[in-house]
Design an enzyme around this catalytic site. Structure first.
Site, PDB file in Angstrom:
ATOM      1  N   ASN A   1      29.077  39.182  37.725  1.00  0.00           N
ATOM      2  CA  ASN A   1      29.824  37.684  38.133  1.00  0.00           C
ATOM      3  C   ASN A   1      28.648  36.751  38.026  1.00  0.00           C
ATOM      4  OD1 ASN A   1      32.602  38.144  37.950  1.00  0.00           O
ATOM      5  ND2 ASN A   1      32.610  38.848  40.137  1.00  0.00           N
TER       6      ASN A   1
ATOM      7  N   HIS B   1      34.850  40.673  52.532  1.00  0.00           N
ATOM      8  CA  HIS B   1      34.199  41.111  51.024  1.00  0.00           C
ATOM      9  C   HIS B   1      33.090  39.755  50.864  1.00  0.00           C
ATOM     10  CE1 HIS B   1      33.450  41.943  47.149  1.00  0.00           C
ATOM     11  NE2 HIS B   1      34.586  41.862  46.595  1.00  0.00           N
TER      12      HIS B   1
ATOM     13  N   TYR C   1      31.653  37.211  44.665  1.00  0.00           N
ATOM     14  CA  TYR C   1      33.170  36.105  45.093  1.00  0.00           C
ATOM     15  C   TYR C   1      32.379  35.222  46.013  1.00  0.00           C
ATOM     16  CZ  TYR C   1      35.105  39.621  42.239  1.00  0.00           C
ATOM     17  OH  TYR C   1      35.430  40.177  40.978  1.00  0.00           O
TER      18      TYR C   1
ATOM     19  N   ASN D   1      29.437  40.959  45.390  1.00  0.00           N
ATOM     20  CA  ASN D   1      30.148  40.970  43.728  1.00  0.00           C
ATOM     21  C   ASN D   1      30.445  39.953  43.377  1.00  0.00           C
ATOM     22  OD1 ASN D   1      29.723  43.700  44.367  1.00  0.00           O
ATOM     23  ND2 ASN D   1      31.929  44.189  44.370  1.00  0.00           N
TER      24      ASN D   1
ATOM     25  N   THR E   1      39.905  47.342  42.647  1.00  0.00           N
ATOM     26  CA  THR E   1      41.048  46.454  42.388  1.00  0.00           C
ATOM     27  C   THR E   1      41.631  47.264  41.124  1.00  0.00           C
ATOM     28  OG1 THR E   1      39.649  44.265  42.544  1.00  0.00           O
ATOM     29  CG2 THR E   1      41.452  44.360  40.813  1.00  0.00           C
TER      30      THR E   1
HETATM   31  C1  PHB Z   1      36.809  43.882  39.262  1.00  0.00           C
HETATM   32  O1  PHB Z   1      37.953  43.594  39.065  1.00  0.00           O
HETATM   33  O2  PHB Z   1      36.255  44.366  38.561  1.00  0.00           O
HETATM   34  C2  PHB Z   1      36.180  43.740  40.745  1.00  0.00           C
HETATM   35  C3  PHB Z   1      36.925  43.187  41.732  1.00  0.00           C
HETATM   36  C4  PHB Z   1      36.061  43.156  42.833  1.00  0.00           C
HETATM   37  C5  PHB Z   1      34.927  43.493  42.944  1.00  0.00           C
HETATM   38  C6  PHB Z   1      34.247  44.115  42.038  1.00  0.00           C
HETATM   39  C7  PHB Z   1      34.904  44.351  40.561  1.00  0.00           C
HETATM   40  O3  PHB Z   1      34.245  43.479  44.119  1.00  0.00           O
END
Ligand code: PHB
Length: 355
Positions: A232, A172, A177, A175, A25
């Site tokens: 997260n 995705h 999400y 992480n 990102t």
């Molecule tokens: C972040 O913005 O830190 C971020 C975004 C997507 C990810 C991991 C980290 O999968």
């Protein structure tokens, strides 16, 4: 012996090397649409065996950060097209990452409405919003009758990705999400068919992957997971059993690859899961990711513990990473201050060798 420079078949693509640019990102799409600057950034990195783009939200509902690109509207397709054209013109290959943030978002992105999640469990931490950091809110639990709509968002985004000229998509599911929120029992306490047992918690990812594979062909689909990542506020009571099951379930759908974040962005827990077990459960290509350098990348390939290696931060700072690895050249230092948002500085101005 297989190393980072051994060619490899990935789905129908023949890649010249096994070096993957990991999704990152960068928050440089102010209107949520790819820009000319992003064309330059990805084109500079086209010598990767495969580029996986930064996460692109699959719907307005999927957004969770400022200035991230989407892959759901015609304008966005038109914004991505020059990127895929330019990468292909340089002989590169590029997949887009399909992203829905779920609870890792904020009402500011949704006209004041709560972001959706498997369960109404508030993650510890703060959201990046247009007005700065704000505490995460307690999300709303998705109704069972909303699940087909979520699957449809992924299917639609995958179709748009092909329209935009991408070679494929990465779903995705890492992480913290939305799809990862469904997988892990720290964030999923549903009592319907999408919660409870490991099989039930894996159901949404399985149905999303099926829908995307049916739409664009399984050979154009990869999935990213992060079995030990606590980022997260994610946790699970039995991550080895969960992710072994995830890997075998996905394997049966025959996608091109499984991309595994093998470390925790939060630091600890790195050894809670044996990644080799996960690899053995999945018959397609395995992309390893997480603090690899050249020697560790070559070593994981040589011992057969991975088929490709994805590099994140080193790729951000070195547009010509494969050339540098090949020549054992020194690497540029990444500048943390310009990772998220801003302009060309810290984005397209990292020098290549001999420039
Ligand atoms: C972040 O913005 O830190 C971020 C975004 C997507 C990810 C991991 C980290 O999968």
């Amino acid at each position: 012996m297989t190393d980072l420079f051994s060619p490899v078949q990935l789905g129908k693509l023949k890649l010249p090397n096994r070096i993957v640019m990991a999704p990152m990102t960068r928050n440089r799409a102010p209107e949520n649409t790819p820009t000319a600057l992003m064309v330059e950034y990805y084109t500079q990195r086209a010598s990767a065996g495969l580029i996986i783009t930064e996460g692109a939200q699959i719907s307005p509902q999927g957004i969770g950060y400022p200035a991230t690109p989407g892959i759901h509207s015609i304008e966005q397709v038109e914004g991505w097209q020059p990127i895929t054209d330019a990468v292909h013109a340089k002989g590169g290959h590029i997949f887009v990452q399909l992203w829905h943030c779920g609870r890792v978002s904020h009402p500011d992105f949704h006209n004041g409405e709560l972001p959706p999640a498997p369960s109404d469990i508030r993650p510890a931490g703060q959201a990046f919003t247009y007005t700065g950091l704000q505490d995460f809110v307690t999300p709303r639990a998705l109704d069972a009758d909303e699940i087909p709509g979520i699957i449809e968002q992924y299917r639609h985004a995958a179709a748009m990705a092909i329209k935009a000229g991408f070679d494929g998509v990465e779903i995705h599911s890492a992480n913290g999400y939305l799809l990862d929120q469904f997988l892990r029992d720290g964030s999923n306490q549903r009592s319907d068919a999408y919660g409870g047992s490991i099989e039930n918690r894996t159901r949404l990812l399985k149905e999303v992957t099926e829908a995307v594979c049916n739409e664009i062909g399984a050979d154009k689909v990869g999935i990213r997971i992060s079995p030990v990542n606590a980022f997260n506020d994610m946790h699970d009571s039995d991550p080895q059993a969960l992710f072994n099951h995830v890997a075998s379930t996905l394997s049966a759908l025959k996608p091109a690859f499984l991309h595994v974040v093998e470390v925790s962005m939060a630091g600890e827990l790195d050894n809670a899961v044996d990644m080799l077990e996960i690899r053995k459960c999945f018959k397609g290509s395995y992309i390893a990711n997480g603090r690899y350098d050249k020697p560790r990348g070559n070593a994981v390939l040589a011992k057969g513990a991975a088929d490709l290696v994805a590099y994140g931060i080193p790729y951000l700072a070195n547009p010509d990473l494969p050339e540098r690895f090949l020549r054992d050249a020194p690497l540029n230092e990444p500048d943390q201050a310009t990772f998220y948002g801003g302009d060309a500085h810290g984005y397209t101005d990292y020098p290549a060798l001999d420039t």
